[in-house]
Design an enzyme around this catalytic site. Structure first.
Site, PDB file in Angstrom:
ATOM      1  N   ALA A   1      16.069 -20.869 -33.198  1.00  0.00           N
ATOM      2  CA  ALA A   1      15.697 -21.629 -34.326  1.00  0.00           C
ATOM      3  C   ALA A   1      16.023 -20.968 -35.751  1.00  0.00           C
ATOM      4  O   ALA A   1      16.417 -21.669 -36.613  1.00  0.00           O
ATOM      5  CB  ALA A   1      14.325 -22.353 -33.994  1.00  0.00           C
ATOM      6  N   ASP A   2      15.584 -19.683 -35.596  1.00  0.00           N
ATOM      7  CA  ASP A   2      15.781 -18.976 -36.971  1.00  0.00           C
ATOM      8  C   ASP A   2      17.246 -18.974 -37.274  1.00  0.00           C
ATOM      9  O   ASP A   2      17.745 -18.923 -38.515  1.00  0.00           O
ATOM     10  CB  ASP A   2      15.133 -17.535 -36.880  1.00  0.00           C
ATOM     11  CG  ASP A   2      13.755 -17.602 -36.888  1.00  0.00           C
ATOM     12  OD1 ASP A   2      13.082 -17.455 -37.752  1.00  0.00           O
ATOM     13  OD2 ASP A   2      13.146 -18.018 -35.658  1.00  0.00           O
TER      14      ASP A   2
END
Length: 417
Positions: free
Chosen positions: A175-176
């Protein structure tokens, strides 16, 4: 063979002259600012004087590999933003900046007295990136936004893994990383707008939305059909055959026959041209319905051959097949070496290097993407905490007794190296 690549601090780059203040911590913000730094932007990490970016604490055998890679090409200014003097210095720095990146919990910047409206009063052209798990609005805006939570909530984990097992989270900060790439693109768009209009803007960057955006048309399919994505392991929900298969010498080969002609080549390569006209395998739709029966002859063919032999057959038939590599095999691949995918750069972390008796270089991926006329460059190693504090504060007139006072009260910090 891994290419050794020295740092080249003086080469021109397309983002020369762009100054970025990166207040973020951990992965998403560092991934975002890495893209800008690799292409010449001056990225200044604003770090807590006592601890620095928490990414520094992600250690393996005492060494901060994550920090060394994702903080390359950046500067470090150790500044306590909890102190009024620290916030005042940051405001002065924003007047000379083009971009500010933060990933505090939504509302924190406002509580600090650094709301976007105030920052834009000081610098109307400033592009402000606000990274959070769920965005700056909505009922979840105030919840902690760790990547694991949004990877679970986005729909990713529910469709990842094998059908008979639990949902599977990714083994990396997915996600990051995705949010960081979206953020870098957003910054470039906003900088172009600012160049034309003289006005900056706020980029609301949600990790949840970044992950969900790459999951395909799941929402559209569910809305039209009521069908939810199923976990398929290494199979695909859209094409067949697609899987990994074990060889006689205990290796794994990945195969993807995602177009009709490739499936037909594969069937011929394993000595089963009859499968081309078999009603169960004639089309992709039918192959998906009969995937177990479709894959079994492929698995049997590969299981009776060593990896090299099977791959030679597939290469001769122009079938899309590849070995599943671990990191050692990836680094040894001649294509990876010739392309310079991974480079060895100087490791200036003398203390850790001597303690671990590590080599004087460290491996990392080279700059992406590859631009033909204005390629990005590796300019400098990841900075020690506060390595650039004195020089950067001197630019805004913080010198002499004022500087020494801030240093003594630990509102700022200098690197010892």
């Amino acid at each position: 063979m891994i290419t050794e690549k020295p740092f080249s601090p003086d080469l021109p780059a397309p983002l020369d002259g762009i100054r970025v203040l990166d207040l973020s911590r951990l992965v998403a913000g560092n991934m975002l600012s890495l893209q800008l730094a690799d292409h010449g932007a001056e990225v200044i990490k604003i770090e807590d004087p006592k601890t620095g970016d928490p990414l520094r604490a992600w250690r393996d055998q005492g060494q901060s590999f994550h920090w060394k890679i994702y903080a390359r090409n950046k500067k470090s200014l150790a500044l306590d933003l909890r102190a009024d003097e620290g916030k005042a210095l940051l405001l002065r720095l924003t007047a000379r900046a083009d971009v500010l990146i933060e990933n505090f919990r939504p509302g924190t910047l406002e509580k600090m007295g650094l709301a976007p409206a105030l920052l834009h009063e000081r610098n109307p052209r400033l592009v402000i990136v606000r990274i959070s798990g769920f965005g700056q609005t909505g009922p979840y805006r105030g919840q902690p936004g760790f990547g694991t939570l949004v990877e679970a909530m986005s729909g990713f984990a529910a469709k990842n893994g094998f059908p008979e097992r639990e949902p599977l989270l990714p083994p990396l900060a997915l996600a990051d990383m995705l949010a960081g790439l979206y953020g870098a693109f957003g910054v470039m768009v906003a900088l172009r707008v600012a160049a034309a209009s003289g006005r900056g803007q706020v980029i609301d960057l949600s990790l949840l939305e970044a992950v969900h955006s790459v999951l395909g048309p799941d929402a559209a399919i569910f809305a039209r059909t009521g069908r939810k994505p199923a976990r398929t392991g290494n199979r695909s929900a859209t094409t067949a055959p697609r899987n990994v298969f074990r060889t006689r010498d205990n290796r794994f080969i990945a195969i993807s026959a995602s177009i009709q002609s490739m499936a037909e080549r594969l069937f011929r390569a394993i000595g089963r041209p009859d499968m081309i006209d078999d009603p169960r395998f004639r089309t992709n739709t039918e192959r998906l319905r009969h995937v177990e029966a479709c894959e079994q002859p492929i698995a049997d063919f590969i299981a009776t051959r060593d990896a090299a032999e099977a791959l030679a057959v597939f290469a001769a038939a122009e079938v899309t097949a590849a070995l599943v590599y671990d990191i050692e095999q990836f680094l040894a691949d001649p294509h990876v070496g010739e392309r310079g995918v991974i480079v060895a750069v100087p490791d200036e972390d003398r203390e850790n290097r001597e303690a671990a008796r590590a080599p004087q270089t460290i491996l990392m991926h080279d700059v992406l993407p590859r631009l033909s006329a204005t390629p990005g460059q590796l300019r400098r190693a990841a900075p020690a905490l506060g390595a650039d504090t004195r020089v950067l504060l001197a630019e805004i007139g913080c010198t002499g007794a004022d500087y020494d006072d801030l240093l003594a009260r630990e509102i700022i910090r200098e690197s010892r190296s």
